[in-house]
Scaffold this motif. Sequence first.
Motif, PDB file in Angstrom:
ATOM      1  N   TYR A   1      27.175  43.748  48.928  1.00  0.00           N
ATOM      2  CA  TYR A   1      28.190  44.357  48.060  1.00  0.00           C
ATOM      3  C   TYR A   1      29.189  45.129  48.903  1.00  0.00           C
ATOM      4  N   SER A   2      30.469  45.018  48.513  1.00  0.00           N
ATOM      5  CA  SER A   2      31.503  45.723  49.270  1.00  0.00           C
ATOM      6  C   SER A   2      31.462  47.210  48.974  1.00  0.00           C
ATOM      7  N   SER A   3      32.068  47.977  49.879  1.00  0.00           N
ATOM      8  CA  SER A   3      32.037  49.431  49.735  1.00  0.00           C
ATOM      9  C   SER A   3      32.980  49.875  48.624  1.00  0.00           C
ATOM     10  N   PRO A   4      32.737  51.083  48.091  1.00  0.00           N
ATOM     11  CA  PRO A   4      33.640  51.612  47.055  1.00  0.00           C
ATOM     12  C   PRO A   4      35.089  51.647  47.555  1.00  0.00           C
ATOM     13  N   LEU A   5      35.271  52.056  48.787  1.00  0.00           N
ATOM     14  CA  LEU A   5      36.625  52.178  49.318  1.00  0.00           C
ATOM     15  C   LEU A   5      37.338  50.826  49.307  1.00  0.00           C
ATOM     16  N   PHE A   6      36.589  49.772  49.639  1.00  0.00           N
ATOM     17  CA  PHE A   6      37.162  48.425  49.630  1.00  0.00           C
ATOM     18  C   PHE A   6      37.646  48.077  48.235  1.00  0.00           C
ATOM     19  N   HIS A   7      36.821  48.400  47.232  1.00  0.00           N
ATOM     20  CA  HIS A   7      37.215  48.090  45.863  1.00  0.00           C
ATOM     21  C   HIS A   7      38.445  48.884  45.424  1.00  0.00           C
ATOM     22  N   LEU A   8      38.531  50.124  45.912  1.00  0.00           N
ATOM     23  CA  LEU A   8      39.638  50.969  45.467  1.00  0.00           C
ATOM     24  C   LEU A   8      40.978  50.508  46.030  1.00  0.00           C
ATOM     25  N   VAL A   9      40.983  49.996  47.271  1.00  0.00           N
ATOM     26  CA  VAL A   9      42.282  49.628  47.836  1.00  0.00           C
ATOM     27  C   VAL A   9      42.549  48.131  47.723  1.00  0.00           C
ATOM     28  N   SER A  10      41.603  47.376  47.160  1.00  0.00           N
ATOM     29  CA  SER A  10      41.822  45.935  47.039  1.00  0.00           C
ATOM     30  C   SER A  10      42.462  45.587  45.705  1.00  0.00           C
ATOM     31  N   GLY A  11      43.053  44.407  45.718  1.00  0.00           N
ATOM     32  CA  GLY A  11      43.593  43.889  44.464  1.00  0.00           C
ATOM     33  C   GLY A  11      44.535  44.866  43.805  1.00  0.00           C
ATOM     34  N   ALA A  12      44.439  44.946  42.500  1.00  0.00           N
ATOM     35  CA  ALA A  12      45.400  45.751  41.747  1.00  0.00           C
ATOM     36  C   ALA A  12      44.814  47.069  41.285  1.00  0.00           C
ATOM     37  N   THR A  13      43.771  47.567  41.979  1.00  0.00           N
ATOM     38  CA  THR A  13      43.093  48.767  41.474  1.00  0.00           C
ATOM     39  C   THR A  13      44.047  49.942  41.260  1.00  0.00           C
ATOM     40  N   ILE A  14      44.762  50.312  42.313  1.00  0.00           N
ATOM     41  CA  ILE A  14      45.595  51.518  42.206  1.00  0.00           C
ATOM     42  C   ILE A  14      46.792  51.263  41.293  1.00  0.00           C
TER      43      ILE A  14
END
Lengths: 533, 344
Positions: free
Chosen positions: B256-269
């Motif tokens: 599983y990817s890290s939380p930080l990866f999920h936050l800056v990936s794709g359209a999260t922000i």
Amino acid sequence: MFNLRKFWQSSSGLHLKDYHKEQSTQQPVRKLTAANASELVIPLQQHSGHKPKIIVKAGDFVYKGQCLAEAEGVISVPVHASTSGRIQAIEERPIAHPSGLTDLCVILIPDGQDNWGDQRLVPIKNYAEASATVLRERVSQAGIVGLGGAVFPSAIKLNVPESVQLTTLVINGAECEPYITCDDLLMREQASEIITGCLIMLRALHEHAPSQGLECLIGIEDNKPQAIQAMQVAAEHTKDTRIKIVPVPTQYPTGGERQLIHILTGREVPSGRRPTDIGVLCHNVATARAIYQAVVLGQPLISRYVTVTGKGVVQPQNFDVPIGLSMHTLIQAAGGYTSKAKRLIMGGSMMGVALPTDQIPVVKATNCLWVSEQATEAITLPCIRCGQCAEACPVNLLPQQLYWHARARNLEKVEQHHIFDCIECGCCAYVCPSHIPLVDYYRYAKADIYAQREAREKADLARERHDFHQERLERAKREKAEKLAKHKEVAQTKTSQDDKQAAIQAALERAKAKKAQQAAPAPSATAAEDKPA
Amino acid sequence: MMFGTKTSPYMHAPQSVGQVMAQVIYALVPGTLVLLWFFGWGVVTNLLLGLGFALGLEALMLKLRQRPLIPFLTDYSALVTGWLLAVALPPYAPWWLLLIAMVFAIVIAKHLYGGLGYNPFNPAMVGYAAVLVSFPIEMTSWPTPELTSIGNISLSETLQQVFLGGISTWDGLTQATPLDTIKTHLRLGETVEQIRQGQAFGWIAGQGWEWVSLAWLAGGLWLIYRKIISWHIPVALIAALAGMSMMFWLINPHSYSSPLFHLVSGATILGAFFIATDPVSASTTPLGKLLYAGGIGCFTYIIRVWGNYPDAIAFAVLIMNMAVPLLDTYTQPRVYGTKGRFGL
């Protein structure tokens, strides 16, 4: 004690950049006399409640302060002549209402003498020893009503139910609405009279006070430093520790009764109940001063401070105005209209009433005349549910949801969203980026719900009557049927008894005949006749 | 003298829907500039086509619905929708892809439901979801930042790519997004660490994506500062996504990817500050906003990790849009002088 007291600030409401108060506070209050006016128009209904009963007639001479109409009914106060003169007529005249509505008014032609005659009430100098009843009686007699805007008879508010234990008397000097400055000027100029009025009220409420005495909190918004200063000095002068001046943050609508109570005491008045239910009573500073005048000076309420302001008048300032003076005369006293005058509003810019004409008398409820310039009317767009209204609402309603349901006339939902807790302060409509006249929707929905309730009550009554009528008819029918059945039964019982008796008789006779036969043979015809039918 | 009458209040804050929307557009500018830096002319064509189609379709629908043009075109809501879609779609997207997306957004999701203020679903996300399920190849081939960054692809090549069916070297210039790469390679049995050795990755997520996300974040914070949006939705969305990813990452960091990866990936922000905060289709109560955005965060994670689509903000937003009427009904705040939900 300055600034040391804790208050319960709320994050909602409006923080305006400009409250437009400076324009009318640059000069001291100017007293206008009624003596030179061509006529005074004194409406009978200047308070919320029952209309008083007129006791003068056309042609009568009246002194200043003389009673023109006396209280009739429970919620009522008398009205008094603002100057001496002759009564020209008692007739319908336009009153302060956006529709140009008329109501019964006393038309008084001043004689120019401003003569009190013997009409002053007997001053109650030792109010600190007077009984609550005497003080309340005087407040009622002087025609005093809440001068903050609600114009509810003050004596009734002071008549707290016996079981109620008060903790706090809140005196409202917040004056949160833009443009209005009459309370500000009153506090600057008449601070000691206001404080004395508070002491009188504390006396009138002493039976409901806790052992350590009632606390009297005077809340003043901190954009009135001069008023706070003057009130502070006057309060210290009395050396009465019960009275405390509390500067509160400037934030509309802090001056709403329920809002101010929360800010000063941290307690909320339960929905649909009164402040006395949480041991608090609230009066306006101008009401306190009127009570002082009535009790100490023996003067009824025949004049009040009125702010005349806005870009539409030449010389914005405050006046001490006799009740019944035409608004036109008042505007003239402020230098008349400028070319920008487009709208005449009685009250402030958030909750005032727009008037169609200035040929309307100043009444006890007239705190301010705001002559505004033409505002650019923005087009109304659909609600984008941004929620700024909900953030601004001082009562924590969801104005966007209320609007949605009111538009759909889903009154049940409107009530579920607490429409009757709405104080119509106008914060939601002020911030709405779509420029939706939200308050209008709430007024409309409230009126609709009232109308529906009334219709329902009427329908219930009609149905009750109908049911009763139906029931009565049925009962009559039933009773008739019962009677008939009884008769029948009686009749039937009779016949059957006759039959039995006949049978017994026959049997007896047969036995007799048998005996006779046994004794001596009888002719057969007799025996045949004896057989029961 | 006779005066006009009206009902109170007589004052109004100097604010309009147009001003609110304009500020959203200002807040989108920094992120868009960073996109332009990494992806070149394709961002400009996306934006111009997106805005043009959005305005044209808006005008057409207003005309058909017999609504006044000027007040509704100057509310700038169509521009915001167009802008959001333009930056959400891959740069150098063919013109017809943008047109189809805009038709779904403006015509179907917005005007067929009654126009501004009446759309239950986020128009930009309806448009995005419609083209994502219809044209997966076009939607998942993002240009490679290193190869397409400003100056690397000429304007004429860009126009050829957008209008004339593509340039021959195009396949070499694109790659799967980091989210997509992670998903495909995890299914091939690789670990997250191995996958991250690949060329597409920067120091946290994809190359350049960190900067794009930071720029969206700056714009979003400015919107909160300006009180155009409240903190509830971005905070709850980010917290829910971070919480979910943290939980699984702690259990097994290889899969599983890290939380930080999920936050800056794709359209999260972008989604947290600009998409989920669309006021019309979001919940309006404070608690409702937290639940709504929390739901989006959870669904985003679920779809990203176990679903078939590389990014999930659009689907998560649409799913939670459906829950909004329910959330609004049951999350009324406590009214002054009344008892709250739990009698408090």
